[in-house]
Design a protein around this motif. Structure first.
Motif, short mmCIF file in Angstrom:
data_model
loop_
_atom_site.label_atom_id
_atom_site.label_comp_id
_atom_site.label_asym_id
_atom_site.label_seq_id
_atom_site.Cartn_x
_atom_site.Cartn_y
_atom_site.Cartn_z
N VAL A 1 0.83 -1.33 -0.13
CA VAL A 1 -0.05 -0.10 -0.01
C VAL A 1 0.81 1.13 -0.12
CG1 VAL A 1 -1.43 1.30 1.36
CG2 VAL A 1 -2.05 -1.03 0.98
N VAL A 2 2.02 1.28 0.78
CA VAL A 2 2.73 2.42 0.74
C VAL A 2 3.31 2.46 -0.68
CG1 VAL A 2 5.04 3.22 1.81
CG2 VAL A 2 3.63 2.28 3.35
N VAL A 3 3.92 1.54 -1.31
CA VAL A 3 4.46 1.74 -2.73
C VAL A 3 3.55 2.10 -3.45
CG1 VAL A 3 5.63 0.43 -4.52
CG2 VAL A 3 6.12 -0.19 -2.26
N LEU A 4 2.22 1.63 -3.42
CA LEU A 4 1.27 2.04 -4.30
C LEU A 4 0.92 3.34 -4.47
CD1 LEU A 4 -1.00 -1.10 -4.64
CD2 LEU A 4 0.55 -0.11 -6.36
N THR A 5 0.81 3.74 -2.91
CA THR A 5 0.44 5.39 -2.72
C THR A 5 1.33 6.33 -3.23
OG1 THR A 5 -0.65 4.54 -0.71
CG2 THR A 5 -0.34 7.01 -0.90
N CYS A 6 2.85 5.86 -3.07
CA CYS A 6 3.84 6.82 -3.59
C CYS A 6 3.84 6.96 -5.07
CB CYS A 6 4.99 6.21 -3.03
SG CYS A 6 5.25 6.39 -1.20
N SER A 7 3.47 5.74 -5.83
CA SER A 7 3.39 5.68 -6.99
C SER A 7 2.26 6.66 -7.58
CB SER A 7 3.48 4.49 -7.76
OG SER A 7 3.13 4.24 -8.97
N TYR A 8 1.07 6.39 -6.82
CA TYR A 8 -0.20 7.07 -7.16
C TYR A 8 0.13 8.82 -7.13
CZ TYR A 8 -4.98 8.59 -6.81
OH TYR A 8 -6.31 9.34 -6.87
N ILE A 9 0.92 9.08 -6.05
CA ILE A 9 1.16 10.55 -6.08
C ILE A 9 2.17 10.97 -7.04
CG2 ILE A 9 2.48 12.18 -4.29
CD1 ILE A 9 1.71 10.52 -2.02
N ALA A 10 3.11 10.17 -7.53
CA ALA A 10 3.82 10.35 -8.69
C ALA A 10 3.21 10.69 -9.93
CB ALA A 10 5.07 9.41 -8.64
N LYS A 11 2.23 9.69 -10.13
CA LYS A 11 1.34 10.00 -11.45
C LYS A 11 0.44 11.22 -11.49
CE LYS A 11 1.36 4.93 -12.67
NZ LYS A 11 1.97 4.96 -13.65
N ILE A 12 -0.01 11.49 -10.11
CA ILE A 12 -0.89 12.71 -10.31
C ILE A 12 0.14 13.98 -10.43
CG2 ILE A 12 -2.04 14.03 -8.43
CD1 ILE A 12 -3.25 11.61 -7.27
N SER A 13 1.12 13.87 -9.78
CA SER A 13 2.07 15.03 -10.13
C SER A 13 2.64 15.27 -11.64
CB SER A 13 3.47 14.91 -9.15
OG SER A 13 3.24 14.70 -8.03
N ARG A 14 2.75 13.99 -12.52
CA ARG A 14 3.05 14.13 -13.64
C ARG A 14 1.84 14.51 -14.45
NH1 ARG A 14 5.95 9.03 -12.62
NH2 ARG A 14 4.04 7.75 -13.33
N GLN A 15 0.79 14.01 -14.27
CA GLN A 15 -0.48 14.68 -14.86
C GLN A 15 -0.73 16.19 -14.65
OE1 GLN A 15 -4.28 13.04 -13.63
NE2 GLN A 15 -5.06 12.94 -15.65
N HIS A 16 -0.50 16.47 -13.45
CA HIS A 16 -0.54 18.04 -13.28
C HIS A 16 0.41 18.83 -14.05
CE1 HIS A 16 -3.62 18.64 -10.22
NE2 HIS A 16 -3.05 17.43 -9.50
N ARG A 17 1.67 18.30 -14.59
CA ARG A 17 2.64 18.92 -15.12
C ARG A 17 2.43 19.02 -16.41
NH1 ARG A 17 6.47 16.50 -11.67
NH2 ARG A 17 6.78 14.72 -13.09
N ARG A 18 1.64 17.74 -17.23
CA ARG A 18 1.10 17.61 -18.49
C ARG A 18 0.07 18.67 -18.81
NH1 ARG A 18 1.26 11.21 -20.19
NH2 ARG A 18 3.76 11.03 -19.67
N ASP A 19 -0.81 18.72 -17.83
CA ASP A 19 -1.99 19.69 -17.95
C ASP A 19 -1.52 21.26 -17.86
OD1 ASP A 19 -3.54 17.46 -18.34
OD2 ASP A 19 -4.29 17.28 -16.13
#
Length: 306
Positions: A288-306
């Protein structure tokens, strides 16, 4: 004549402009067509990448939610095991043997409650896509993982203590303080009623009480009530018939042997079950910790693309 010539000039200029426009259109048509095609391809690729990103994010949300629900269910089992050990096997009263007998189930109980709360919190906030809140959830789960490892190590130590044998010399040392110390009295009464025993050790453990008291405690009786053991006095040690009569009223076996037997036959099975649940919980929490950190990273990348 002059007007005719002017009209011819205007007509030729008009036709020339029309030809030039046609040539421009012919030249520009492929460029415009391929340009619009490339734009469409760009937009399709961009939308496709966004769709993939949203699909991956939704997969993260579903995975973390399912794992959090699993943690809640397994933590409920841990809470039941801890309460069972504390309530039905009086583990807190064995802390005079070794503190780990009390610390291990108490930590497991606190950890089960903490894990239930944090996992329920994760299920609520996982769709918020707020990176700060998600990072806080990852920190809470990391703490739960560390505590889970410590709890497993405590139960391993408890198992080791039990294998070395019960019990410490202090178990017999508190007989003379039974009437003067409320803590000693409560501890002895709880142990004797929980493990259906009487006295520190040996088959006739109840006789050890008679060297310190007029009669054995009421907690030694098969059916405990006030004054139930008042008839079991020192004179019953003299004849076999009276000793047999005492055995019908009180538990004759010493507590050392009873504790050792029950711990080996029953409590160890519960501890082994906790090992299995604890290891599974630890693995799920780190995932869960690993998936949550990965989830945060994907959200950050999506914000940068948008």
């Amino acid at each position: 004549m002059k007007n005719r010539k002017v009209w011819d000039d205007n007509l030729s200029n008009y036709l020339l402009r029309v030809n030039i426009d046609k040539k421009k259109k012919k030249k520009n048509l492929p460029l415009n067509f391929f340009g619009s095609f490339s734009k469409r391809k760009f937009y399709l690729t961009r939308h496709k990448s966004r769709w993939k990103m949203r699909f991956k994010i939704s997969c993260h949300v579903e995975a973390i939610t399912c794992l959090s629900i699993s943690i809640v269910l397994l933590s409920d089992m841990v809470i039941c095991i801890s309460i069972f050990l504390l309530r039905f096997y009086a583990m807190l009263t064995l802390m005079h043997w070794d503190p780990v007998f009390g610390f291990a189930p108490c930590l497991a109980l606190a950890l089960g409650i903490y894990s239930c709360i944090t996992s329920a919190y994760g299920c609520v906030i996982i769709c918020s896509r707020h990176r700060g809140v998600l990072a806080f959830f990852a920190v809470l789960t990391t703490v739960a993982f560390i505590a889970q490892v410590v709890s497993i190590l405590l139960f391993l130590q408890l198992n080791t203590k039990n294998d070395k044998g019960c019990c410490p010399p202090s178990l017999a040392g508190g007989l003379n303080k039974y009437d003067s110390n409320d803590t000693v009295r409560h501890r002895w009464d709880t142990i004797q009623m929980t493990y259906t025993c009487c006295g520190p050790s040996s088959y006739d453990g109840w006789e050890k009480w008679l060297s310190h008291r007029i009669c054995v405690p009421d907690s030694c009786c098969h059916d405990v009530f006030i004054g139930c053991a008042s008839s079991v006095k020192s004179d019953m040690q003299q004849t076999p018939s009276l000793r047999e009569r005492a055995g019908k009223i009180i538990n004759k076996h010493g507590c050392k042997e009873r504790i050792q037997k029950i711990m080996s036959e029953k409590v160890m099975d519960i501890i082994y079950a906790y090992y299995a649940i604890g290891i599974v919980l630890a693995l799920i929490k780190i995932i869960v910790v690993v998936l949550t950190c990965s989830y945060i990273a994907k959200i950050s990348r999506q914000h940068r693309r948008d």
